[in-house]
Write a protein that holds these residues in place. Structure first.
Motif, mmCIF file in Angstrom:
data_model
loop_
_atom_site.group_PDB
_atom_site.id
_atom_site.type_symbol
_atom_site.label_atom_id
_atom_site.label_comp_id
_atom_site.label_asym_id
_atom_site.label_seq_id
_atom_site.Cartn_x
_atom_site.Cartn_y
_atom_site.Cartn_z
ATOM 1 N N CYS A 36 0.981 10.847 -9.072
ATOM 2 C CA CYS A 36 0.632 10.084 -7.878
ATOM 3 C C CYS A 36 -0.839 10.279 -7.534
ATOM 4 O O CYS A 36 -1.300 11.416 -7.381
ATOM 5 N N ASN A 37 -1.554 9.187 -7.386
ATOM 6 C CA ASN A 37 -2.967 9.213 -7.050
ATOM 7 C C ASN A 37 -3.144 9.150 -5.530
ATOM 8 O O ASN A 37 -2.626 8.257 -4.867
ATOM 9 N N GLN A 85 0.339 6.063 -1.352
ATOM 10 C CA GLN A 85 0.279 4.648 -1.001
ATOM 11 C C GLN A 85 0.778 3.824 -2.182
ATOM 12 O O GLN A 85 0.236 3.917 -3.278
ATOM 13 N N GLN A 86 1.807 3.032 -1.969
ATOM 14 C CA GLN A 86 2.432 2.286 -3.058
ATOM 15 C C GLN A 86 2.639 0.831 -2.678
ATOM 16 O O GLN A 86 3.182 0.535 -1.612
ATOM 17 N N TYR A 118 5.950 -0.701 -1.263
ATOM 18 C CA TYR A 118 6.562 0.359 -0.453
ATOM 19 C C TYR A 118 7.866 0.901 -1.026
ATOM 20 O O TYR A 118 8.657 1.512 -0.315
ATOM 21 N N THR A 119 8.115 0.678 -2.315
ATOM 22 C CA THR A 119 9.291 1.269 -2.951
ATOM 23 C C THR A 119 8.898 1.910 -4.274
ATOM 24 O O THR A 119 7.973 1.457 -4.946
ATOM 25 N N LEU A 120 9.597 2.976 -4.625
ATOM 26 C CA LEU A 120 9.400 3.637 -5.908
ATOM 27 C C LEU A 120 10.558 3.290 -6.837
ATOM 28 O O LEU A 120 11.696 3.148 -6.386
ATOM 29 N N GLN A 136 -3.935 0.739 -12.457
ATOM 30 C CA GLN A 136 -4.424 0.361 -11.137
ATOM 31 C C GLN A 136 -3.509 0.840 -10.019
ATOM 32 O O GLN A 136 -3.950 1.047 -8.891
ATOM 33 N N SER A 137 -2.234 1.022 -10.330
ATOM 34 C CA SER A 137 -1.283 1.514 -9.335
ATOM 35 C C SER A 137 -1.545 2.985 -9.029
ATOM 36 O O SER A 137 -2.044 3.737 -9.881
ATOM 37 N N ASN A 138 -1.205 3.409 -7.816
ATOM 38 C CA ASN A 138 -1.329 4.816 -7.449
ATOM 39 C C ASN A 138 -0.193 5.667 -8.003
ATOM 40 O O ASN A 138 -0.209 6.896 -7.853
ATOM 41 N N VAL A 139 0.788 5.026 -8.631
ATOM 42 C CA VAL A 139 1.921 5.746 -9.209
ATOM 43 C C VAL A 139 1.990 5.466 -10.705
ATOM 44 O O VAL A 139 1.958 4.311 -11.135
#
Length: 198
Positions: A7-8, A55-56, A59-61, A150-153
């Motif tokens: 996670c960034n 921050q995603q 808003y879902t993982l 590019q995603s934080n995850v």
């Protein structure tokens, strides 16, 4: 092998709340404009737990990216969360959670803040700035499936990540466990943090 997610987050020294000397930066436009970040307390114990936010988009993982049997689950147990942030010398691993619960939806506190991960404070390790030396590759340079995009995850579910990168990371974290204490602070650093927040 452990279930690992990357996670960034914004760069901070302690992640125990925003202070005059410890403000989040390199966390995107919103952090830059507001000087605020929900991940600013990712390593601040509350009722013996640490609560982690990233921050995603959407808003879902996607729990099923880590465990195919979790397609309909709301929470996934025993996850190792590796926290990454961009400092002056590029993206580095800044800390990690072990034995964490990972939620599909953001869990809210009464004050409106929320979290995706929860672990016992004794399983949360924050790496002191001077020891943050493990570089985090970016997919734009290393190639698809070989680093964060590019995603934080980053779910790190590529063959390369599973067979080569994650084992390297876990070996690195294992070596650090003996040099950090609860929430990642050595005895010396614990003294510093007490002075920092007086």
């Amino acid at each position: 092998m452990a279930t690992v997610i990357f996670c960034n987050i914004a760069w901070m020294e302690y992640y125990m709340g925003i202070t005059d000397s410890d403000k989040p930066h390199n966390g995107g436009s919103w952090v830059g404009e507001s000087n605020d970040a929900m991940e600013s307390r990712n390593f601040q114990p509350y009722q013996d737990n640490c609560y982690g936010y990233v921050q995603q988009k959407g808003y879902t993982l996607k729990l099923e990216r880590l465990d195919k049997t979790a397609a309909k689950a709301d929470v996934l147990d025993d996850v190792t969360v590796v926290w990454v942030a961009k400092g002056e010398e590029g993206s580095r691993i800044v800390g990690w959670y072990e034995k964490a619960e990972m939620y599909r939806e953001c869990q809210e506190f009464d004050d409106g803040s929320c979290y995706y991960f929860i672990t016992k404070a004794i399983n949360a390790y924050l790496i002191p700035v001077k020891k943050r030396d493990f570089r985090m590759p970016r997919a734009s340079q290393a190639g698809k499936g070989r680093g964060m995009g590019q995603s934080n995850v980053w779910y790190a579910d590529s063959d390369y990540a599973k067979s080569e990168y994650i084992p390297q990371v876990l070996e690195y974290l294992k070596k650090l466990e003996n040099t950090v204490a609860i929430t990642g602070l050595s005895n010396e650093d614990n003294g510093d943090i007490c002075k920092h927040f007086k």
